[in-house]
Design a protein around this motif. Structure first.
Motif, PDB file in Angstrom:
ATOM      1  N   ILE A 154       0.849  -1.192   0.000  1.00 17.89           N
ATOM      2  CA  ILE A 154       0.000   0.000   0.000  1.00 17.89           C
ATOM      3  C   ILE A 154       0.881   1.237   0.000  1.00 17.89           C
ATOM      4  CG2 ILE A 154      -1.806   1.259   1.226  1.00 17.89           C
ATOM      5  CD1 ILE A 154      -2.646  -1.381   2.480  1.00 17.89           C
ATOM      6  N   LEU A 155       0.731   2.085  -1.003  1.00 16.82           N
ATOM      7  CA  LEU A 155       1.483   3.337  -1.103  1.00 16.82           C
ATOM      8  C   LEU A 155       0.541   4.487  -0.765  1.00 16.82           C
ATOM      9  CD1 LEU A 155       3.492   2.673  -4.398  1.00 16.82           C
ATOM     10  CD2 LEU A 155       4.061   2.036  -2.047  1.00 16.82           C
ATOM     11  N   THR A 156       0.913   5.303   0.219  1.00 15.69           N
ATOM     12  CA  THR A 156       0.055   6.371   0.716  1.00 15.69           C
ATOM     13  C   THR A 156       0.415   7.713   0.078  1.00 15.69           C
ATOM     14  OG1 THR A 156       1.530   6.827   2.593  1.00 15.69           O
ATOM     15  CG2 THR A 156      -0.191   5.163   2.903  1.00 15.69           C
ATOM     16  N   GLU A 157      -0.438   8.711   0.303  1.00 15.36           N
ATOM     17  CA  GLU A 157      -0.252  10.025  -0.316  1.00 15.36           C
ATOM     18  C   GLU A 157       0.770  10.899   0.389  1.00 15.36           C
ATOM     19  OE1 GLU A 157      -3.848  12.145  -0.875  1.00 15.36           O
ATOM     20  OE2 GLU A 157      -4.840  10.578  -2.019  1.00 15.36           O
ATOM     21  N   GLN A 158       1.289  10.482   1.512  1.00 14.04           N
ATOM     22  CA  GLN A 158       2.197  11.331   2.289  1.00 14.04           C
ATOM     23  C   GLN A 158       3.419  11.739   1.472  1.00 14.04           C
ATOM     24  OE1 GLN A 158       2.527   8.370   5.562  1.00 14.04           O
ATOM     25  NE2 GLN A 158       2.123  10.101   6.898  1.00 14.04           N
ATOM     26  N   ARG A 159       3.781  13.006   1.571  1.00 13.25           N
ATOM     27  CA  ARG A 159       5.013  13.503   0.956  1.00 13.25           C
ATOM     28  C   ARG A 159       5.444  14.775   1.672  1.00 13.25           C
ATOM     29  NH1 ARG A 159       4.405  17.559  -3.149  1.00 13.25           N
ATOM     30  NH2 ARG A 159       2.218  18.107  -3.532  1.00 13.25           N
ATOM     31  N   PRO A 160       6.739  15.085   1.660  1.00  7.61           N
ATOM     32  CA  PRO A 160       7.230  16.282   2.354  1.00  7.61           C
ATOM     33  C   PRO A 160       6.633  17.554   1.756  1.00  7.61           C
ATOM     34  CG  PRO A 160       9.032  14.801   1.789  1.00  7.61           C
ATOM     35  CD  PRO A 160       7.820  14.297   1.078  1.00  7.61           C
ATOM     36  N   PRO A 161       6.474  18.600   2.560  1.00 10.41           N
ATOM     37  CA  PRO A 161       5.964  19.868   2.034  1.00 10.41           C
ATOM     38  C   PRO A 161       6.873  20.413   0.930  1.00 10.41           C
ATOM     39  CG  PRO A 161       5.960  19.864   4.435  1.00 10.41           C
ATOM     40  CD  PRO A 161       6.712  18.647   4.015  1.00 10.41           C
ATOM     41  N   ALA A 162       6.269  21.013  -0.062  1.00 11.52           N
ATOM     42  CA  ALA A 162       6.979  21.658  -1.175  1.00 11.52           C
ATOM     43  C   ALA A 162       7.769  20.678  -2.037  1.00 11.52           C
ATOM     44  CB  ALA A 162       7.921  22.746  -0.657  1.00 11.52           C
TER      45      ALA A 162
END
Length: 394
Positions: free
Chosen positions: A322-330
């Motif tokens: 499962i790959l989630t939408e989380q990613r670092p800002p900018a």
């Protein structure tokens, strides 16, 4: 409410409370504001409707800064008020205070736990206003199934927490405070996890020495199946894991969130430390970085795991990724092309289900490649789980 033929002119036949309660139980399955307003309105219809609705209204109260004061004064009136108990606290099964902070106080949080201990099944602590003084009433919540302390760091050690909740036989899900794994592991032979604990979540700080991880893993109950790192200061703390000395066979589901520092994720060490992982959850951003990075030699292949993805792992039991939408800002949104996804399908020969955020998928012009990937995953599945296998855009 009138029951019978539309032309009937006799007296109204009231529905039994049991029937009303059954009807309202379907309304109460959604925990949102419209449901709360509906149940509140039902309480005002009549005495019978009040008797059928009140337990559903208080089962899972939605607490915010605008209504918490009235709620707390109803459940825990001041001693000087001389108000008798009316038993509403016995209806509360889920007490979610995670959206609160300074609206409560440490003593008031402890009093709420003490009042609801006979019925409470789920509790999420507020930020700031939960302390070691709340552990005593928390230990009396014999029916507690979920305990969420992940909202903040609290002035207590992991050993003190386990000493208070270790005997709760119904507790299956535990989310530790953010500082629970800070420093060195202080668990002793007298520290015991709840015997039925199946899901454990940590966040923020992680142990950065092998001895502390070993002490933690050895203390775990054999019932534990899921381990999740919601987020952490840095993946560097996981590089101290040494699969040669550490091996946890009970964990079948592993999940990890983003790292505060953009450092490499030790994919190889995690998979070897937890060799029986069947369900793996990873941020899509990190999955792209792992697939694009390239390592040279054994050491670099371990740290920068992109090279590790080039080789099939026949011993891996991973079936669901499962790959989630989380990613670092900018940061740039990850591009989950079919080429990148195929690396993971190639890496894990038992992989049958792959979930990716629809936001990061680009099937336009490459729909055929996605369909071929979906067909390959379905072919791997047996007859029992074929309906739940394939490539999913979520």
């Amino acid at each position: 409410m009138k029951v019978g033929h539309a032309g009937y002119r006799g007296s109204e036949v009231p529905l039994p409370i049991e029937v009303l309660s059954l009807i309202l139980s379907y309304t109460a399955t959604l925990y949102n504001h419209p449901t709360q307003y509906t149940l509140w309105a039902c309480c005002l219809v009549s005495r019978s409707w009040y008797a059928a609705s009140i337990s559903h209204l208080y089962a899972h109260p939605l607490l915010e800064n605008r209504n918490f004061d009235k709620f707390s004064r109803t459940i825990c009136p001041p001693v000087s008020a001389h108000k008798p108990r009316i038993g509403l606290e016995n209806f509360i099964t889920r007490l979610d205070m995670s959206g609160l902070a300074y609206e409560s106080s440490k003593s008031l949080t402890a009093r709420l736990l003490r009042r609801t201990r006979n019925s409470l099944e789920s509790f999420a602590a507020p930020a700031v206003t939960f302390s070691i003084a709340c552990l005593a009433p928390l230990s009396k919540c014999a029916h507690l199934q979920l305990l969420d302390l992940s909202c903040d760091s609290y002035d207590m050690t992991l050993s003190q927490l386990l000493d208070s909740i270790g005997h709760l036989s119904s507790l299956t899900t535990l989310k530790l405070p953010r500082n629970a794994l800070r420093g060195r592991c202080n668990l002793t032979s007298k520290s015991h996890w709840p015997m039925q604990l199946r899901n454990l979540q940590v966040s923020d700080y992680l142990f950065d020495d092998l001895e502390s991880w070993a002490t933690l893993f050895e203390s775990w109950s054999n019932s534990l199946r899921s381990f999740k790192i919601a987020e952490c200061k840095g993946y560097a703390s996981l590089h101290c894991l040494e699969p040669t000395f550490l091996r946890v066979d009970t964990i079948t589901s592993f999940g990890i969130g983003l790292s505060l520092h953009d450092d490499a994720f030790p994919f190889h060490r995690i998979l070897k430390t937890f060799p029986n992982i069947v369900r793996f959850t990873l941020p899509a951003y990190q999955a792209e970085q792992l697939a694009k990075s390239s390592g040279v030699g054994e050491f670099m292949s371990d740290i920068q795991s992109g090279a590790y993805l080039q080789h099939v792992d026949p011993e891996s039991l991973v079936e669901v990724l499962i790959l989630t939408e989380q990613r670092p800002p900018a940061s740039t949104p990850p591009d989950l092309s079919s080429e990148i996804l195929r690396r993971y399908v190639h890496k894990f020969p038992r992989l049958r289900r792959l979930e990716i955020p629809e936001l990061y998928a680009y099937p336009v012009g490459k729909r055929r490649e996605y369909e071929m990937l979906n067909d390959e995953l379905e072919r791997r599945a047996n007859a029992d789980n074929r309906a739940t296998s394939g490539l999913y855009l979520c």
